[in-house]
Every structure is written in structure tokens, then in C-alpha cells.
Design a protein around this motif. Structure first.
Motif, short mmCIF file in Angstrom:
data_model
loop_
_atom_site.label_atom_id
_atom_site.label_comp_id
_atom_site.label_asym_id
_atom_site.label_seq_id
_atom_site.Cartn_x
_atom_site.Cartn_y
_atom_site.Cartn_z
N ASP A 18 0.81 -1.16 0.05
CA ASP A 18 0.03 0.02 0.00
C ASP A 18 0.83 1.17 0.03
O ASP A 18 0.52 2.10 -0.94
N PRO A 28 -4.00 2.15 -4.14
CA PRO A 28 -3.77 0.83 -3.97
C PRO A 28 -5.12 -0.09 -4.08
O PRO A 28 -5.83 -0.43 -2.95
N VAL A 33 -2.60 -4.33 -5.30
CA VAL A 33 -1.94 -4.69 -4.09
C VAL A 33 -1.49 -6.40 -4.07
O VAL A 33 -0.35 -6.84 -3.54
#
Length: 146
Positions: A18, A28, A33
Motif C-alpha cells: 500500500d 492501492p 496490492v
């Protein structure tokens, strides 16, 4: 029910991914991610979109190959990855964005880093008017001896 995009990002701590995404100016999202977790969990490496997609599928991350390509290009534009044009048929992405050179092992389609300082490039041509050399990529192709 557990979401595979969230759980498999744990391969590389979500908070770290993140933070890296935000620092690079990217939002993100779950897919970024998850893919970032897979990409950066194993240290410096070179891989293709197809290889990352295969890794994602193996760990249960449901993502299309097109999304993997898009994400890799977004990471590259944000400075998180470096593109290596080793072959015409495949593009490799390098998680090590520092200035360094590569070996390409033909037949194995494997890319390896060359240690910094082991290569000297001289007698470069003068760039065209108004341009400057930004980077020189050296790729040394290897094959097994006969």
C-alpha cells in the motif's frame, strides 16, 4: 468468505505494498496490492506478464492476463518496475529499477543481473541535437557450450 486478492497480498505485507503504491502515485486497489505482493515478495526478479499471471492463478488470485499487463505497465510508468526488451516475443519486467545490466540465457529464457561495475561501455555515439543519453542497457546473451 476470504477474498483471495486480500489474502495472497500477505506474501508481501499489504501495508508495505500500500505504501509503495501510494508513494508511486498509484491508488492501492485490491488487484494492484495482490499483484504487487506477488511481484515484490521474492526480492529482485525478472518476469513476464504471463509468468506473473500464472503465479497469481496458482495462489488463487482471480485476475485476467489483460489486468496483469495493465498493472505491470502502470507499475512501470510509476517507476516501480523497469521494462527489459530482451526478445521480440516477450517483455520482461525487472523489480530492480537501479542502473544495471543483464545476462539472457537462451533456451532457458532466463534473465540474470550482471553485478554493477562489471561492464564498461565506451565510445557511445553523440546523441542527436537536443537529446541526452538517459540510460544504456547491456544485455549479454548466453548459451550452453556445445
Amino acid at each position: 468468505m476470504t477474498n483471495n486478492l486480500d489474502t495472497h497480498a500477505a506474501l508481501c505485507p499489504t501495508r508495505t505494498i500500500d505504501e509503495r503504491l501510494r508513494a508511486a502515485g498509484l491508488r492501492p486497489t485490491r488487484q494492484r496490492v495482490a499483484l504487487g505482493g506477488l511481484l515484490f515478495a521474492k526480492g529482485d526478479r525478472h518476469l513476464t506478464a504471463e509468468e506473473l499471471h500464472e503465479e497469481a492463478v496458482k495462489v488463487g488470485v482471480q485476475v485476467s492476463l489483460a489486468t496483469v499487463y495493465n498493472t505491470l505497465h502502470q507499475f512501470t510508468e510509476a517507476g516501480m518496475l523497469r521494462v527489459l526488451a530482451v526478445e521480440t516475443a516477450k517483455t520482461y519486467f525487472d523489480t530492480n529499477t537501479s542502473d544495471h545490466h543483464h545476462f539472457f540465457i537462451e533456451g532457458l529464457n532466463e534473465v540474470r543481473d550482471i553485478e554493477t561495475g562489471d561492464v564498461e561501455v565506451g565510445n557511445l555515439p553523440a546523441p542527436p541535437e537536443g537529446m541526452e543519453i538517459a540510460h544504456v542497457d547491456v544485455i549479454i546473451r548466453l548459451r550452453r557450450k556445445s
